[in-house]
Motif scaffolding. Sequence first.
Motif, PDB file in Angstrom:
ATOM      1  N   ASN A  78     -13.136 -11.468 -10.769  1.00  0.00           N
ATOM      2  CA  ASN A  78     -14.066 -12.998 -11.657  1.00  0.00           C
ATOM      3  C   ASN A  78     -15.090 -12.456 -12.907  1.00  0.00           C
ATOM      4  OD1 ASN A  78     -14.399 -15.658  -9.563  1.00  0.00           O
ATOM      5  ND2 ASN A  78     -13.511 -13.859  -8.501  1.00  0.00           N
ATOM      6  N   TYR A  79     -15.008 -11.268 -13.741  1.00  0.00           N
ATOM      7  CA  TYR A  79     -16.084 -10.780 -14.066  1.00  0.00           C
ATOM      8  C   TYR A  79     -14.940 -11.024 -15.139  1.00  0.00           C
ATOM      9  CZ  TYR A  79     -18.804  -9.252 -17.262  1.00  0.00           C
ATOM     10  OH  TYR A  79     -20.230  -9.091 -18.470  1.00  0.00           O
ATOM     11  N   GLU A  80     -13.733  -9.652 -15.431  1.00  0.00           N
ATOM     12  CA  GLU A  80     -12.766  -9.751 -16.523  1.00  0.00           C
ATOM     13  C   GLU A  80     -11.975 -10.040 -15.917  1.00  0.00           C
ATOM     14  OE1 GLU A  80     -13.723  -7.282 -18.544  1.00  0.00           O
ATOM     15  OE2 GLU A  80     -15.623  -6.202 -17.885  1.00  0.00           O
ATOM     16  N   ASP A  81     -11.312 -10.585 -14.662  1.00  0.00           N
ATOM     17  CA  ASP A  81      -9.521 -10.961 -15.216  1.00  0.00           C
ATOM     18  C   ASP A  81      -9.209 -12.173 -13.838  1.00  0.00           C
ATOM     19  OD1 ASP A  81      -6.731 -11.500 -15.877  1.00  0.00           O
ATOM     20  OD2 ASP A  81      -6.170  -8.876 -15.838  1.00  0.00           O
ATOM     21  N   LYS A  82      -9.801 -13.231 -14.457  1.00  0.00           N
ATOM     22  CA  LYS A  82      -9.345 -14.368 -13.114  1.00  0.00           C
ATOM     23  C   LYS A  82      -7.962 -14.409 -12.523  1.00  0.00           C
ATOM     24  CE  LYS A  82     -10.805 -18.424 -15.153  1.00  0.00           C
ATOM     25  NZ  LYS A  82     -11.157 -19.660 -15.355  1.00  0.00           N
ATOM     26  N   TYR A  83      -6.671 -13.660 -13.200  1.00  0.00           N
ATOM     27  CA  TYR A  83      -5.339 -14.220 -13.462  1.00  0.00           C
ATOM     28  C   TYR A  83      -4.910 -12.821 -13.462  1.00  0.00           C
ATOM     29  CZ  TYR A  83      -6.878 -19.023 -15.340  1.00  0.00           C
ATOM     30  OH  TYR A  83      -7.547 -20.121 -16.246  1.00  0.00           O
ATOM     31  N   PHE A  84      -5.582 -11.533 -12.543  1.00  0.00           N
ATOM     32  CA  PHE A  84      -4.856 -10.664 -13.172  1.00  0.00           C
ATOM     33  C   PHE A  84      -3.510 -10.805 -11.734  1.00  0.00           C
ATOM     34  CE2 PHE A  84      -4.506  -6.998 -10.422  1.00  0.00           C
ATOM     35  CZ  PHE A  84      -4.818  -5.761 -11.137  1.00  0.00           C
ATOM     36  N   TYR A  85      -2.982 -11.498 -11.009  1.00  0.00           N
ATOM     37  CA  TYR A  85      -2.325 -11.518 -10.371  1.00  0.00           C
ATOM     38  C   TYR A  85      -1.134 -11.948 -10.472  1.00  0.00           C
ATOM     39  CZ  TYR A  85      -4.313  -8.364  -6.283  1.00  0.00           C
ATOM     40  OH  TYR A  85      -5.942  -7.510  -5.942  1.00  0.00           O
ATOM     41  N   GLY A 112     -10.311 -10.542 -25.272  1.00  0.00           N
ATOM     42  CA  GLY A 112      -9.762 -10.886 -24.757  1.00  0.00           C
ATOM     43  C   GLY A 112      -8.008  -9.639 -24.115  1.00  0.00           C
ATOM     44  N   SER A 113      -9.157  -8.860 -23.251  1.00  0.00           N
ATOM     45  CA  SER A 113      -8.229  -7.464 -22.321  1.00  0.00           C
ATOM     46  C   SER A 113      -7.620  -8.327 -20.891  1.00  0.00           C
ATOM     47  CB  SER A 113      -8.837  -6.519 -22.647  1.00  0.00           C
ATOM     48  OG  SER A 113      -8.675  -6.024 -24.179  1.00  0.00           O
ATOM     49  N   THR A 114      -6.665  -7.955 -20.666  1.00  0.00           N
ATOM     50  CA  THR A 114      -6.704  -7.886 -19.065  1.00  0.00           C
ATOM     51  C   THR A 114      -7.300  -6.781 -18.219  1.00  0.00           C
ATOM     52  OG1 THR A 114      -4.769  -6.643 -19.058  1.00  0.00           O
ATOM     53  CG2 THR A 114      -5.151  -9.545 -19.538  1.00  0.00           C
ATOM     54  N   LEU A 115      -7.335  -6.362 -16.877  1.00  0.00           N
ATOM     55  CA  LEU A 115      -8.172  -5.457 -16.105  1.00  0.00           C
ATOM     56  C   LEU A 115      -6.492  -3.748 -16.485  1.00  0.00           C
ATOM     57  CD1 LEU A 115      -8.991  -6.154 -13.047  1.00  0.00           C
ATOM     58  CD2 LEU A 115     -10.158  -5.205 -15.354  1.00  0.00           C
ATOM     59  N   THR A 116      -5.475  -4.773 -16.840  1.00  0.00           N
ATOM     60  CA  THR A 116      -4.654  -4.114 -17.061  1.00  0.00           C
ATOM     61  C   THR A 116      -4.349  -3.134 -18.246  1.00  0.00           C
ATOM     62  OG1 THR A 116      -3.096  -5.117 -16.033  1.00  0.00           O
ATOM     63  CG2 THR A 116      -2.087  -3.566 -16.734  1.00  0.00           C
ATOM     64  N   GLN A 117      -4.647  -3.816 -19.186  1.00  0.00           N
ATOM     65  CA  GLN A 117      -5.096  -3.085 -21.162  1.00  0.00           C
ATOM     66  C   GLN A 117      -5.974  -2.182 -20.648  1.00  0.00           C
ATOM     67  OE1 GLN A 117      -4.433  -7.822 -22.297  1.00  0.00           O
ATOM     68  NE2 GLN A 117      -4.270  -6.362 -24.417  1.00  0.00           N
ATOM     69  N   GLN A 118      -7.456  -2.365 -19.917  1.00  0.00           N
ATOM     70  CA  GLN A 118      -8.615  -1.682 -19.832  1.00  0.00           C
ATOM     71  C   GLN A 118      -8.441  -0.346 -19.672  1.00  0.00           C
ATOM     72  OE1 GLN A 118     -12.162  -3.587 -19.180  1.00  0.00           O
ATOM     73  NE2 GLN A 118     -11.406  -5.675 -18.913  1.00  0.00           N
TER      74      GLN A 118
END
Length: 785
Positions: A78-85, A112-118
């Motif tokens: 919810n904080y970093e990447d709500k569209y992660f899945y 604008g980074s996703t968790l994957t990018q991080q």
Amino acid sequence: MKKVFLYLKKHKLPFCIVILLFVIYYFSLPDKLFNDPASTVIESKEGKLLGAMIAGDGQWRFPSLDSVPEKFKQCILNYEDKYFYSHPGFNPVSIIKALKQNIQAGKIVRGGSTLTQQVIRLSRKGKERTYLEKIIEIILATRLELREAKEEILKLYASHAPFGGNVVGLDVASWRYFGVQPSRLSWAESATLAVLPNSPSLIYPGKNQEILLKKRNDLLLKIFNNKIIDSLTYQLALAEELPQKPFPLPQHAPHFLQRLIKSEGEGKRLKTTINYSAQKNINNIIERHYNVLKQNQVFNAGVIVMEVETRNVIAYVGNTPTDIVHQKFVDVASAPRSTGSVLKPLLYAAMLDAGEVLPNSLVADVPTYIAGYSPENYTKQYDGAVKAKRALARSLNVPAVRMLKSYGLERFREEIKKFNLEDLNKSADYYGLTLIVGGAESNLWDLCKTYASIASTVNHFNSTSSEYYTNEYIEPVVLKNPPVNFGSKTPEKRVFGAGSIYLTLDAMKEVNRPEGNEAWEFFDSSKQIAWKTGTSFGNRDAWAIGITKKYVAGVWVGNADGEGRPNLTGVGSAAPILFDVFDILPDSNWFSMPYDDLIEVDICKNSGYLASDICPKQKMYVPLNGKHSEVCPYHQLIHLDKNKQFRVNSSCENINNITTSSWFVLPPLMEYYYKTTNAAYKTLPPFKKGCFSEDIPAMDFIYPKTDGRVVLTKGFEGITNEVVLKIVHTKPNSTVFWYIDDDFIGQTTTFHEMAVIPDPGNHLITVVDEYGNEIKRILNIETTS
């Protein structure tokens, strides 16, 4: 198909470029994204953190998590990447929004980074945040999405994200900032940690609290609005305080951690066999006793507890909470130390097993001199004769040394090799007879291992059809793995039989404890514990080892630098710790008697040997070889007058008035000491006047000892001190005549002592009594200059 082939042939350059780009894309991602050194982490068998060692680069970075806790997952998404899945590794909408804001601001204000990018950015270590680098991250992120499942990517992020200072990864952060495992984080704690990787400097103690609190509460509001938590949970989470300072990581077993690093290597998460509750309780016990021991300048102690059935090490305390000056980092539980008396039960078991002694057999406890070695009991007193099991329970040195000489030093040394005592690695000649009284070294680990093995031998014998296991004497288990393999069953014993071990453990339950009764106050009679203490020469080492059907516990107390201290004894220093340890362990039943390895025989009540026809008898279970043991040598038939006051024979008494009786008679020197502590012992009656005696000589030397060497010293006035010769005679009021080298020097009656000052050199001492009995002894005299 032909058309496709012709098309590719016509456009082979673009095709080759596409293939090349695909290959580059396929191999663009390293097999292992993170090669950073990890902390070594040990956990209890319940999965609780016991301790950790910082990684080689100075970071607290635990090995990767097995899973990400649900609360933290919801917070970070919810904080970093709500569209992660749903995204393929990057989010075009977020990138466009970030690009727009950055252009408007004239600098990078949003990533604008996703968790994957991080995850990719974390793995690329400090690359400058440029648009080119962002493109590379997007490409690698899509490749990572193709290679790993979403849950694996989340675990990579949670394990390698920075959380401020030298804290890397959720696992360490939850311990450092909240003192709990990640799975036990609250919603407020999870939200706090979720916002930190984005701004890790916010956690600095005492600063940035308002900013951190706002970020946390904004996130809590977001997950509340998204109906992830209810209103009550939200209000309670808002009320929780922020962490004010880092917690120290648990260090419940620091020496055990170092031991595992040596055997298993660094940078691993190891689930051990340690029982978390037992470990913490025993740490408290050691700390409490340390505060008492240090008043006597004793600073170090170690404790090991093992399960007999599994050989699992359930507690390991390598030292006290002392300071660096007193070597707090030394693992005394693994250090070689003088064994004191803790090997005596093994000799006792060996002699029982061979049928060379029975539990109640009388063994000599008299002044002894063997090839230049003169052992002494701790009390410096002698019993004359003592039951073998009592000699073990009281830890008498003289009987132990005499038993070892009788059994065979080399023979015993070869037998105990099978126990794999690492530090007991010298030859029998190197140790000599002192082997059994502390002349050898071993360590607490190996001794506990040995006693756990012999206890297990009895348990296995009883649980099988009276069989043994080929791999009984295994190393203790420290990692939570599949059950240990004890090998195959066999009818052949590995070292000692179950019967002799059982009787040894039974002797170690005796309540009159070694070296006196000092430990009685520590003994809970409701618990059946076989235990042995030991004290090394010079009071340098104090040992206590306890055995039950389920557990073996061992304690060593002393100074790591080897300094001895007054009153440092096994009974006074180590035994109190041992019984405090057993108090926190579950109760255990006593061993079942291994009847198939025992046989019931008649023994002599007085001597403990196999009963002869003239002995008073009693039944006793002994090891199978015990039926071949020696028949009682101490009972003899004597002839008495009708009033049973005098010994008589046909030379002085009518045969019709002679009464024959069985009499318990010890050799003179044994009798001399034995009757002082055994009021019921009756010496042989004297012969009636006029009777001709055919007795064996009834005298023996008390001093000098066999092959005695005496150094005559000078007093303050320069006068050479005398040497006092002393014998014992079984006939009261007898007169004896003393000779040195055939020269008569005097006579004594009743109390037989003679003070002399012989010249230096060897002399033959001869003593003759009024009945013509004679004894001789060589005396070597030396003088001081």
